[in-house]
Motif scaffolding. Structure first.
Motif: not given
Length: 214
Positions: A94-100, A127-136, A156-168
């Motif tokens: 039921g989670t729409a967005v996860a803040v990691v 989280l992406k496999q579960r179609h959950i939006g992410v804020v890293l 680590v953080f900006p490079s992961l956000a770019r690589a996985h297309g999630v919001t930083l």
């Protein structure tokens, strides 16, 4: 950031809102569900549940006109590896967005940034496999740890956000870290005013990601 109360704050927060026994469908009727996967900073160590980040983020989102239910999944002492091990359990259906928001204890333990990256990557992939939006939510390493280490950790953080297309969100403690007036006596955990600042800055970012999940 170590503590012996793994899920107590998150549980108290849900109980206080009458949310613990509600199924995901009932929670969703009250607004989109946001889960904060983190450590003692997101769990609200040293603060009452209503002053902790989950409650304050929910209030900050409400001030933006965004109906939400923010679930706390912060476990004091957790490293990125511990978060990766429990991501499926802690980020419930039921989670729409996860803040990691993990990595602070990696810093305290001097873990290799490559290890932190690998652990966070496991979380993002799942989280992406579960179609959950992410804020890293990133963190900035203190310069006392050495320029080379700080650089490697910070990237680590900006490079992961770019690589996985999630919001930083570049720095969870922006405007609060190292400010004595906004932190508890340990100079690590934000006080109630510090948490309000974090929530207010984080809320617009979470709101944008929530809007994409509708």
């Amino acid at each position: 950031m170590a503590d012996t109360r793994p899920l107590s704050i998150s549980r108290r927060l849900l109980l206080a809102g009458g949310l613990l026994a509600l199924p995901a469908r009932a929670l969703a009727a009250r607004g989109q569900i946001v889960t904060i996967l983190g450590d003692s900073i997101t769990a609200g160590l040293g603060l009452p549940a209503e002053a902790a980040l989950p409650a304050q983020l929910q209030l900050a989102l409400a001030r933006l006109g965004v109906a939400s239910v923010v679930r706390g999944a912060g476990v004091s002492g957790d490293t990125s590896g511990a978060g990766a091990a429990r991501v499926d359990f802690s980020v419930q259906p039921g989670t729409a967005v996860a803040v990691v928001a993990l990595g602070g204890n990696d810093l305290l333990q001097g873990l290799d940034p490559k290890t932190t990256r690998a652990n966070l990557e496991r979380i993002l992939v799942r989280l992406k496999q579960r179609h959950i939006g992410v804020v890293l939510a990133g963190l900035k390493a203190p310069p006392e740890l050495g320029r080379g280490y700080a650089h490697d950790f910070d990237t680590v953080f900006p490079s992961l956000a770019r690589a996985h297309g999630v919001t930083l969100y570049p720095d969870l403690l922006a405007g609060v870290g190292r400010n004595r007036a906004l932190n508890q006596a340990d100079a690590i955990h934000p006080n109630a005013q510090g948490v309000k600042i974090i929530a207010g800055r984080l809320a617009p970012v979470v709101a944008r990601v929530l809007a994409k999940q509708v």
